[in-house]
Design an enzyme around this catalytic site. Structure first.
Site, short mmCIF file in Angstrom:
data_model
loop_
_atom_site.label_atom_id
_atom_site.label_comp_id
_atom_site.label_asym_id
_atom_site.label_seq_id
_atom_site.Cartn_x
_atom_site.Cartn_y
_atom_site.Cartn_z
N TYR A 364 27.78 37.59 47.19
CA TYR A 364 27.40 38.49 48.37
C TYR A 364 28.71 39.10 49.47
O TYR A 364 28.85 39.18 50.91
CB TYR A 364 27.04 37.04 49.40
N CYS A 391 37.21 33.97 33.14
CA CYS A 391 38.03 35.48 32.32
C CYS A 391 36.30 36.34 33.59
O CYS A 391 35.85 36.95 33.17
CB CYS A 391 36.91 35.73 30.99
#
Ligand SMILES: *Cc1c(COP(=O)(O)O)cnc(C)c1O
Length: 463
Positions: A364, A391
């Site tokens: 968000y 990652c």
């Protein structure tokens, strides 16, 4: 937002922090009580403590990363909401914000009700002893099995979300020889002032039945005809992280409009309305949430006024705060692993968790605060970005933050206001183990959700 407004802007435009981090705070060691749980303070020796226990000791005992919940604060917030709304209204805690058996017991003891939206949440609630009649069952696609279990155990209400579900719940209830209390969730066409992906009351979304075009009135018509259902009211939830009650005002106006239509057409005055949750909290010093008693006063006045104007008896009101109860009560404690200064840009401070324990920044663009908590520092403020160990370059916990320039591996930093939608949305991405939740109260700390282990991972992986 500014990035999409200036897609071809100069590279340094993204380097400049926005909002409250546009300038460093006057004192990096100060803890703004708006964003930290009630019993958090900095000791005379500079170490931050919660419930009387220093974070250095908590880190030693429980490891990092970990969520620490201030139980005193959680209980106080429950009481504040219950007291603000009083005997003639009901407060339902939205379990999806964070649910565990300990939380259910706290809610039960403090007199709150509970919203669940899956079989798993229902099981947790019942297992911890929440009386079924104090549970509301939500969701846009409850399975037949979930509905049957909810009806069988006698949940206080099921919130109907589609025409198909009206028939489905009625059928299941009838086949069990029951009459299930239900509300109908409507969309009122109000757009709450918040991030697009967490706003839920525009019509173009998966939840609810639209008031517009008479769909909600049709849903009421059908529900009233079915023997398996006892229609007790109308439900509306307009969004998340809302600071202003004007959205609720429009929603209440429209919901009461429907109650009036129902009265005129069927001669029935539905006894309840639910105005949902979505009340905002302070993630940073820039946020100014309103107190429960102010919200209760505003909502009661709106509903009473609208009902008087419509010539209706004032229905019983319910609200469903999730974030506003649990959000401010917890922080995530991390250990700093690497510090990487990028010349002319900013310094990347990597912690031992990340998007697996807090997805909200990536999902968000949420803003958070952060502080060095294992010591104080007189070093200069340094523009930093707190990132995780995953990652994925979008693995950001705090996008823009000032930390002291002497921040170093081994320091403990904490991100406040992570009680809601962090552990409950946590993942195993990269097979990183989900952190524990530790409740702290009056000098005692106890694990309420234990840390995941590698054995847990392997147990699910059946080869
Ligand atoms: C998510 C949700 C809530 C709680 O929202 P908060 O922002 O945590 O207060 C309440 N009611 C319904 C129906 C919801 O979907």
């Amino acid at each position: 937002m500014s990035r999409s407004a200036h897609p071809a802007g100069p590279r340094h435009a993204d380097v400049m922090p926005e909002g409250h981090y546009a300038a460093p705070p006057a004192d990096l060691n100060a803890l703004d009580e708006k964003v930290w749980a009630r019993t958090v303070s900095r000791d005379t020796d500079g170490v931050v403590q919660v419930g009387g226990i220093p974070v250095t000791r908590l880190a030693e005992e429980f490891g990092t990363p970990a969520y620490f919940v201030d139980e005193t604060d959680f209980r106080a917030r429950c009481r504040a909401w219950a007291d603000a709304f009083g005997k003639d209204a009901d407060v339902f805690y939205a379990g999806k914000a964070f649910l565990s058996r300990a939380v259910v017991r706290w809610l039960k003891e403090e007199g709150l009700n509970l919203d669940v939206c899956s079989g798993g949440e229902l099981t947790t609630a019942l297992d911890a002893g929440m009386p079924a009649e104090r549970i509301a069952f939500h969701g846009n696609n409850k399975s037949a099995e979930e509905i049957e279990r909810a009806v069988r155990t006698g949940v206080g209400r099921i919130v109907l979300d589609s025409f198909q579900e009206i028939v489905r719940v009625a059928h299941i209830a009838q086949s069990l020889g029951k009459r299930q209390k239900v509300q109908i969730r409507v969309t009122v066409g109000v757009e709450a002032h918040t991030h697009e992906f967490i706003a839920t009351a525009h019509e173009d979304q998966k939840f609810g039945i639209a008031l517009a075009g008479g769909e909600a009135a049709e849903a009421v018509r059908r529900a009233l005809k079915l023997d398996g259902l006892e229609l007790i009211g109308i439900h509306s939830h307009i969004g998340s992280q809302i600071f202003d009650t004007s959205g609720f005002e429009v929603a209440a106006h429209r919901v009461v409009g429907l109650l009036k239509e129902v009265r005129d057409e069927h001669g029935v005055e539905l006894p309840e309305i639910d105005l949902g949750g979505g009340l905002g909290i302070a993630y940073t010093s820039d946020d100014d949430p309103r107190e429960p008693h102010e919200i209760a006063k505003a909502l009661n006045e709106i509903v009473t006024r609208e009902c008087e104007a419509a010539g209706l008896r004032t229905p019983r009101i319910s609200v469903e705060p999730g974030r506003a109860i649990v959000g401010p009560t917890a922080f995530t404690l991390y250990e700093v692993g690497t510090v990487k200064p990028l010349a002319g840009l900013r310094t990347y401070v990597s912690v031992d968790g990340g998007m697996s324990d807090n997805i909200r920044t990536a999902l968000y663009d949420a803003e958070y605060s952060v502080a060095l908590v294992s010591r104080t520092s007189d070093a200069e403020p340094m523009l930093s970005r707190v990132v995780g160990k995953h990652c994925e370059s979008g693995d950001i916990v705090v996008k823009d933050a000032f930390l002291p320039a002497d921040i170093a591996p081994g320091d403990l930093i904490a991100v406040p206001a992570t009680g809601a939608y962090c552990r409950s949305m946590a993942s195993n991405y990269n097979h990183v183990l989900r952190p524990p939740v530790v409740a702290v109260r009056d000098g005692e700390a106890r694990v309420i959700v234990r840390r995941e282990t590698e054995e847990d991972l392997l147990r699910l992986d059946v080869g």
